[in-house]
Design a protein around this motif. Structure first.
Motif, short mmCIF file in Angstrom:
data_model
loop_
_atom_site.label_atom_id
_atom_site.label_comp_id
_atom_site.label_asym_id
_atom_site.label_seq_id
_atom_site.Cartn_x
_atom_site.Cartn_y
_atom_site.Cartn_z
N SER A 97 21.85 50.30 -6.83
CA SER A 97 22.33 51.49 -7.53
C SER A 97 21.21 52.15 -8.33
O SER A 97 21.09 53.37 -8.35
CB SER A 97 23.49 51.10 -8.46
OG SER A 97 23.93 52.23 -9.20
N GLN A 98 20.38 51.34 -8.98
CA GLN A 98 19.27 51.90 -9.74
C GLN A 98 18.26 52.60 -8.82
O GLN A 98 17.74 53.67 -9.16
CB GLN A 98 18.59 50.80 -10.54
CG GLN A 98 19.44 50.24 -11.67
CD GLN A 98 18.77 49.09 -12.39
OE1 GLN A 98 17.77 48.54 -11.92
NE2 GLN A 98 19.32 48.70 -13.54
N ILE A 99 18.00 52.00 -7.66
CA ILE A 99 17.08 52.63 -6.70
C ILE A 99 17.64 53.96 -6.22
O ILE A 99 16.94 54.98 -6.13
CB ILE A 99 16.82 51.68 -5.53
CG1 ILE A 99 16.05 50.44 -6.01
CG2 ILE A 99 16.05 52.39 -4.41
CD1 ILE A 99 15.84 49.39 -4.93
N ARG A 101 19.80 55.85 -7.78
CA ARG A 101 19.79 56.82 -8.87
C ARG A 101 18.40 57.42 -9.06
O ARG A 101 18.26 58.62 -9.29
CB ARG A 101 20.27 56.15 -10.16
CG ARG A 101 20.32 57.10 -11.36
CD ARG A 101 20.89 56.42 -12.58
NE ARG A 101 20.05 55.32 -13.00
CZ ARG A 101 20.34 54.53 -14.05
NH1 ARG A 101 21.46 54.73 -14.72
NH2 ARG A 101 19.54 53.55 -14.38
N LYS A 102 17.37 56.59 -8.96
CA LYS A 102 16.01 57.10 -9.11
C LYS A 102 15.67 58.08 -7.98
O LYS A 102 15.06 59.13 -8.21
CB LYS A 102 15.01 55.94 -9.11
CG LYS A 102 13.58 56.40 -9.39
CD LYS A 102 12.62 55.23 -9.41
CE LYS A 102 11.23 55.70 -9.81
NZ LYS A 102 10.72 56.76 -8.92
N ALA A 103 16.10 57.73 -6.76
CA ALA A 103 15.83 58.63 -5.63
C ALA A 103 16.54 59.96 -5.83
O ALA A 103 15.97 61.03 -5.57
CB ALA A 103 16.28 57.96 -4.32
N THR A 105 17.43 61.27 -8.71
CA THR A 105 16.77 61.97 -9.81
C THR A 105 15.49 62.65 -9.36
O THR A 105 15.21 63.80 -9.71
CB THR A 105 16.47 60.98 -10.95
OG1 THR A 105 17.70 60.37 -11.38
CG2 THR A 105 15.84 61.69 -12.13
N ASP A 106 14.70 61.93 -8.55
CA ASP A 106 13.46 62.51 -8.04
C ASP A 106 13.75 63.72 -7.15
O ASP A 106 13.06 64.75 -7.22
CB ASP A 106 12.67 61.46 -7.25
CG ASP A 106 12.18 60.33 -8.15
OD1 ASP A 106 12.15 60.53 -9.38
OD2 ASP A 106 11.83 59.27 -7.61
N GLU A 107 14.79 63.59 -6.31
CA GLU A 107 15.14 64.70 -5.42
C GLU A 107 15.60 65.90 -6.23
O GLU A 107 15.24 67.05 -5.92
CB GLU A 107 16.23 64.27 -4.45
CG GLU A 107 16.61 65.35 -3.45
CD GLU A 107 17.70 64.89 -2.50
OE1 GLU A 107 18.05 65.66 -1.58
OE2 GLU A 107 18.19 63.76 -2.66
#
Length: 222
Positions: A97-99, A101-103, A105-107
């Motif tokens: 889930s954290q991965i 979410r980071k993806a 956010t970056d997008e």
């Protein structure tokens, strides 16, 4: 006289005589029946026998408790393994889930930057014709002639006939940006609309704070 003991001894002697035993054999039979020991020895033997039975009972109870405790330990160990597996699965799900979410956010940040860039470019082309440009940028009135795409007229005419409604320079600029990926000068957008108005295809509506064109209905239409 202890009648019980006498009768017991008499029975042992009778059985020994029936087997044709000698006096020594009869004495041995009485010894085997524990009838020749002193009262003290008999009492001690009985005490030992009672204590043996007590310890045997205690051992059996202890063994039962040990088996029960062992079964409970096995069950608790199984539950602990299940809990550990559940914790590991939860940990893996949290990391995934954290991965994600980071993806995301970056997008989102990348898309936000693209939108800001396009809005900045669009703002340059939405600049009024009578506003002086900053720096060394040329004004719309002195901008070079636009090199139109081969199918641009057809694309815009199709959009006007399909969507209808009010058409101003900003709407034309947005369509051009979406179609070609680059901005369009406001003067060129205004020139396209005014040219269609001169051809009788569109009508200019010039109101305070609003200047737009609409598609004319075909002759003979409702």
């Amino acid at each position: 006289m202890n009648t019980r003991l006498v009768n017991s001894a008499s029975g042992v002697i009778t059985a020994a005589q029936a087997q044709n035993r000698t006096a020594a054999g009869i004495a041995l039979a009485l010894e085997s029946a524990q009838m020749l020991m002193t009262p003290e020895t008999a009492a001690e033997q009985e005490r030992i026998r009672t204590e043996r039975d007590r310890y045997r009972t205690a051992w059996r109870m202890s063994r039962t408790r040990a088996l029960s405790a062992g079964g409970a330990a096995d069950r608790y160990a199984a539950r602990a393994r299940e809990g550990q597996e559940a914790l590991q699965n939860m940990l893996f799900a949290t990391i995934a889930s954290q991965i994600a979410r980071k993806a995301a956010t970056d997008e989102a940040a990348e898309l936000r930057a693209r939108v800001a860039n396009l809005e900045a470019k669009l703002a340059e082309y939405e600049q009024p014709a009578d506003t002086a440009p900053s720096g060394n940028a040329a004004s719309e009135t002195t901008s070079p002639a636009l090199k139109w795409p081969a199918d641009w007229d057809d694309v815009l005419d199709t959009a006007i006939h399909t969507w209808g409604g009010e058409w101003d320079t900003r709407r034309v600029q947005r369509l051009y940006l979406a179609r070609n990926g680059r901005g369009l000068l406001r003067s060129h957008a205004r020139g396209f609309l005014s040219r269609r108005a001169r051809q009788g295809l569109m009508t200019l509506h010039d109101r305070p704070g609003a200047r737009f064109y609409t598609l004319n209905s075909p002759k003979g239409g409702a």
